[in-house]
Design a protein around this motif. Structure first.
Motif, PDB file in Angstrom:
ATOM      1  N   ALA A  15       0.880  -1.143   0.023  1.00  0.00           N
ATOM      2  CA  ALA A  15      -0.001  -0.078  -0.018  1.00  0.00           C
ATOM      3  C   ALA A  15       0.704   1.211   0.074  1.00  0.00           C
ATOM      4  O   ALA A  15       0.442   2.220  -0.826  1.00  0.00           O
ATOM      5  CB  ALA A  15      -1.051   0.027   1.156  1.00  0.00           C
ATOM      6  N   LEU A  16       1.796   1.132   0.723  1.00  0.00           N
ATOM      7  CA  LEU A  16       2.777   2.435   0.839  1.00  0.00           C
ATOM      8  C   LEU A  16       3.586   2.698  -0.597  1.00  0.00           C
ATOM      9  O   LEU A  16       3.575   3.748  -0.988  1.00  0.00           O
ATOM     10  CB  LEU A  16       3.983   2.104   1.993  1.00  0.00           C
ATOM     11  CG  LEU A  16       3.406   2.245   3.423  1.00  0.00           C
ATOM     12  CD1 LEU A  16       4.625   1.785   4.109  1.00  0.00           C
ATOM     13  CD2 LEU A  16       2.785   3.529   3.809  1.00  0.00           C
ATOM     14  N   ILE A  17       4.000   1.656  -1.185  1.00  0.00           N
ATOM     15  CA  ILE A  17       4.631   1.674  -2.514  1.00  0.00           C
ATOM     16  C   ILE A  17       3.689   2.011  -3.538  1.00  0.00           C
ATOM     17  O   ILE A  17       3.935   3.092  -4.301  1.00  0.00           O
ATOM     18  CB  ILE A  17       5.420   0.521  -2.724  1.00  0.00           C
ATOM     19  CG1 ILE A  17       6.581   0.074  -1.741  1.00  0.00           C
ATOM     20  CG2 ILE A  17       6.044   0.553  -4.161  1.00  0.00           C
ATOM     21  CD1 ILE A  17       7.049  -1.420  -2.049  1.00  0.00           C
ATOM     22  N   MET A  22       1.814   5.932  -7.547  1.00  0.00           N
ATOM     23  CA  MET A  22       0.398   6.797  -7.765  1.00  0.00           C
ATOM     24  C   MET A  22       0.398   8.184  -7.553  1.00  0.00           C
ATOM     25  O   MET A  22      -0.047   8.826  -8.706  1.00  0.00           O
ATOM     26  CB  MET A  22      -0.977   6.233  -7.155  1.00  0.00           C
ATOM     27  CG  MET A  22      -1.333   4.691  -7.305  1.00  0.00           C
ATOM     28  SD  MET A  22      -2.754   4.236  -6.203  1.00  0.00           S
ATOM     29  CE  MET A  22      -3.945   5.510  -6.969  1.00  0.00           C
ATOM     30  N   GLU A  23       1.461   8.716  -6.920  1.00  0.00           N
ATOM     31  CA  GLU A  23       1.688  10.144  -6.835  1.00  0.00           C
ATOM     32  C   GLU A  23       2.606  10.639  -7.718  1.00  0.00           C
ATOM     33  O   GLU A  23       3.118  11.770  -7.666  1.00  0.00           O
ATOM     34  CB  GLU A  23       1.852  10.539  -5.403  1.00  0.00           C
ATOM     35  CG  GLU A  23       0.959  10.492  -4.355  1.00  0.00           C
ATOM     36  CD  GLU A  23      -0.232  11.413  -4.491  1.00  0.00           C
ATOM     37  OE1 GLU A  23       0.072  12.472  -4.971  1.00  0.00           O
ATOM     38  OE2 GLU A  23      -1.555  11.400  -4.484  1.00  0.00           O
ATOM     39  N   GLY A  24       3.000   9.848  -8.580  1.00  0.00           N
ATOM     40  CA  GLY A  24       4.268   9.877  -9.644  1.00  0.00           C
ATOM     41  C   GLY A  24       5.478   9.503  -9.291  1.00  0.00           C
ATOM     42  O   GLY A  24       6.445  10.029  -9.750  1.00  0.00           O
ATOM     43  N   GLY A  25       5.740   8.865  -8.314  1.00  0.00           N
ATOM     44  CA  GLY A  25       7.211   8.621  -7.694  1.00  0.00           C
ATOM     45  C   GLY A  25       7.705   7.532  -8.473  1.00  0.00           C
ATOM     46  O   GLY A  25       6.941   6.798  -9.039  1.00  0.00           O
ATOM     47  N   HIS A  26       8.792   7.326  -8.504  1.00  0.00           N
ATOM     48  CA  HIS A  26       9.599   6.205  -9.114  1.00  0.00           C
ATOM     49  C   HIS A  26      10.297   5.453  -7.976  1.00  0.00           C
ATOM     50  O   HIS A  26      10.828   5.718  -7.066  1.00  0.00           O
ATOM     51  CB  HIS A  26      10.684   6.868 -10.161  1.00  0.00           C
ATOM     52  CG  HIS A  26      10.044   7.732 -11.228  1.00  0.00           C
ATOM     53  ND1 HIS A  26       9.548   7.205 -12.150  1.00  0.00           N
ATOM     54  CD2 HIS A  26      10.116   9.175 -11.298  1.00  0.00           C
ATOM     55  CE1 HIS A  26       9.138   8.374 -13.144  1.00  0.00           C
ATOM     56  NE2 HIS A  26       9.790   9.523 -12.502  1.00  0.00           N
TER      57      HIS A  26
END
Length: 268
Positions: A15-17, A22-26
């Protein structure tokens, strides 16, 4: 295997990853070898200092205990205790001496009864055994609680160390953003590992300990009932209150006389 433990840990990290992506992080930006070393190395080092080498060596065994579901033996123990009560009522307490008993704690209690130990002393000895077991368990699951306390602190230390490095190289403003992000990875590792891994495992092992104590409480009541010469059927009724309602109903139905079952609604 205890799927709840495994799925809970996997779901927590997933869930954290997933939220981060989903917020645009890599995903690659979540990998920091130095932050990992600071948080996990520091956590294990501080915990080793707090306890001892023997305790830390036993961590894999404790982890396996957390992810394995122990069988619920209460119904089986009740049947065995009732059988022992029937033998004692029919042939006397000495007849139990050579009767095979698998559970070591139940066997210890029966041997105390056979040896003619006073009922009060028998209860004191058995409860002292339970208290010693609780202390051993508390030391085991306390390790994970300690790790859950150290991990966020190590994360903060890692972040501060990273920020010290960032502030020492202000001559390159373009590198400040990535450097600060890497610095905060340590805090992320520390808080996430504490709240998704170490503290949940502590809670699960604590629950396992309570279940084992409840099982031994049932055994103590059974042993004292046998020593007091209680009616086996009444002893069963007293012990099945330790069972979950659904299992309790099945036990009562199985223990009921054939005539009573035939008169019951739907009985044959």
């Amino acid at each position: 295997m205890d799927l709840a433990t495994i799925l809970g840990i996997v779901l927590g990290f997933a869930a954290l990853i997933l939220a981060f992506v989903m917020e645009g992080g890599h995903l690659t930006s979540l990998i920091g070898i130095t932050a990992f070393m600071i948080v996990f190395g520091g956590t294990f080092g501080a915990t080793l200092t707090s306890y001892g080498l023997a305790d830390m060596v036993g961590l894999p065994k404790l982890l396996m205990k957390a992810i394995k579901t122990p069988p619920d033996r209460r119904a089986v123990l009740i049947e065995e205790i009732v059988k022992l009560a029937e033998i004692a009522r029919r042939d006397g307490l000495l007849a139990l001496e050579n009767h095979p008993i698998e559970d070591p704690f139940l066997k210890k209690g029966i041997m105390l009864v056979v040896d003619g130990t006073d009922a009060e002393l028998t209860e004191q000895i058995l409860w002292a055994d339970v208290e010693a077991m609780e202390q051993r368990h508390a030391r085991g699951y306390g390790i994970f609680q300690t790790m859950g306390g150290f991990a966020p602190t190590m994360g903060i230390i890692g972040t501060v160390m990273g920020l010290v490095h960032v502030l020492s190289s202000l001559d390159d403003p373009s590198s400040l953003g990535p450097a600060i992000a890497v610095a905060f990875l340590a805090t992320l590792y520390g808080v996430a590992s504490a709240n998704v891994l170490w503290l949940p495992i502590h809670n699960k092992l604590k629950l396992r300990s309570k279940e084992e104590v409840a099982e031994r409480q049932l055994i103590i009541e059974g042993v004292l009932g046998i020593q007091a010469g209680e009616n086996p059927r009444m002893l069963r009724e007293k012990l099945i209150v330790h069972l979950p309602p659904r299992v309790r109903a099945a036990e009562q139905k199985a223990a009921a006389p054939a005539g009573a079952r035939a008169m019951a609604p739907g009985g044959e």
